[in-house]
Design a protein around this motif. Structure first.
Motif, short mmCIF file in Angstrom:
data_model
loop_
_atom_site.label_atom_id
_atom_site.label_comp_id
_atom_site.label_asym_id
_atom_site.label_seq_id
_atom_site.Cartn_x
_atom_site.Cartn_y
_atom_site.Cartn_z
N ARG A 3 2.35 1.73 -3.47
CA ARG A 3 1.31 2.15 -4.42
C ARG A 3 0.96 3.63 -4.21
O ARG A 3 0.83 4.39 -5.16
CB ARG A 3 0.06 1.29 -4.26
CG ARG A 3 -0.99 1.60 -5.33
CD ARG A 3 -2.29 0.85 -5.13
NE ARG A 3 -3.05 1.48 -4.07
CZ ARG A 3 -3.35 0.94 -2.90
NH1 ARG A 3 -2.98 -0.29 -2.62
NH2 ARG A 3 -4.04 1.60 -2.00
N MET A 4 0.83 4.04 -2.95
CA MET A 4 0.49 5.44 -2.67
C MET A 4 1.61 6.37 -3.16
O MET A 4 1.34 7.42 -3.74
CB MET A 4 0.24 5.63 -1.17
CG MET A 4 -1.04 4.97 -0.72
SD MET A 4 -1.24 4.91 1.08
CE MET A 4 -1.34 6.64 1.48
N VAL B 202 2.90 10.10 -9.95
CA VAL B 202 2.26 10.20 -11.27
C VAL B 202 1.46 11.49 -11.36
O VAL B 202 1.37 12.11 -12.40
CB VAL B 202 1.35 8.97 -11.53
CG1 VAL B 202 0.50 9.17 -12.76
CG2 VAL B 202 2.19 7.72 -11.65
N SER B 203 0.88 11.92 -10.24
CA SER B 203 0.01 13.12 -10.23
C SER B 203 0.76 14.38 -10.50
O SER B 203 1.87 14.62 -10.33
CB SER B 203 -0.68 13.25 -8.89
OG SER B 203 -1.45 12.11 -8.62
N ARG C 167 0.84 -1.21 0.00
CA ARG C 167 0.00 0.00 0.00
C ARG C 167 0.87 1.25 0.00
O ARG C 167 0.59 2.21 -0.73
CB ARG C 167 -0.90 -0.04 1.24
CG ARG C 167 -1.81 1.13 1.36
CD ARG C 167 -2.72 0.95 2.55
NE ARG C 167 -3.43 2.18 2.81
CZ ARG C 167 -3.96 2.48 3.97
NH1 ARG C 167 -3.88 1.63 4.97
NH2 ARG C 167 -4.59 3.61 4.15
N ARG D 62 3.76 5.73 -5.60
CA ARG D 62 3.75 5.70 -7.08
C ARG D 62 2.62 6.58 -7.61
O ARG D 62 2.84 7.37 -8.53
CB ARG D 62 3.56 4.26 -7.56
CG ARG D 62 3.49 4.13 -9.08
CD ARG D 62 3.35 2.67 -9.52
NE ARG D 62 2.33 1.91 -8.84
CZ ARG D 62 1.02 1.99 -9.11
NH1 ARG D 62 0.58 2.81 -10.02
NH2 ARG D 62 0.16 1.24 -8.43
N GLU D 63 1.44 6.50 -7.02
CA GLU D 63 0.31 7.32 -7.46
C GLU D 63 0.57 8.80 -7.21
O GLU D 63 0.18 9.64 -8.01
CB GLU D 63 -0.97 6.86 -6.77
CG GLU D 63 -1.44 5.51 -7.25
CD GLU D 63 -2.59 4.93 -6.43
OE1 GLU D 63 -2.96 5.54 -5.39
OE2 GLU D 63 -3.11 3.89 -6.83
N ARG D 64 1.24 9.12 -6.13
CA ARG D 64 1.58 10.51 -5.82
C ARG D 64 2.57 11.05 -6.84
O ARG D 64 2.46 12.19 -7.30
CB ARG D 64 2.15 10.60 -4.40
CG ARG D 64 2.41 12.00 -3.93
CD ARG D 64 2.89 12.07 -2.48
NE ARG D 64 3.97 11.14 -2.18
CZ ARG D 64 3.87 10.09 -1.37
NH1 ARG D 64 2.75 9.80 -0.77
NH2 ARG D 64 4.91 9.30 -1.17
#
Length: 76
Positions: A68-69, A75-76, A65, A71-73
């Motif tokens: 993933r958090m 990408v934004s 988790r 990686r998503e941060r």
């Protein structure tokens, strides 16, 4: 309302060999029941965690988790 101490470090992935979370060392049942446990039972579980963490593999087999958090941060 007081905060409940938790050993969670947002790794949230279970070692299938031992049944312990790679990050905190708790079992699935302990994680799901953490908020309803008595303070004494939580302290008892927390006392066992260092020894449990010695038995798990050091790397989870899937994305955690926390990863993933991050990686998503990114990408934004």
């Amino acid at each position: 309302m007081s905060a409940i101490e938790s050993p969670c470090i947002l790794v949230c992935s279970i070692d299938m060999k031992t049944g312990f979370c790679f990050g905190c060392g708790r079992t699935r049942d302990e994680i799901s029941g953490w908020l309803t446990m008595t303070p004494e039972l939580r302290r008892s579980v927390m006392a066992e965690l260092p020894a449990r963490l010695e038995t798990v593999e050091r790397r989870p087999r899937r994305e955690t988790r926390r990863a993933r958090m991050a990686r998503e941060r990114d990408v934004s």
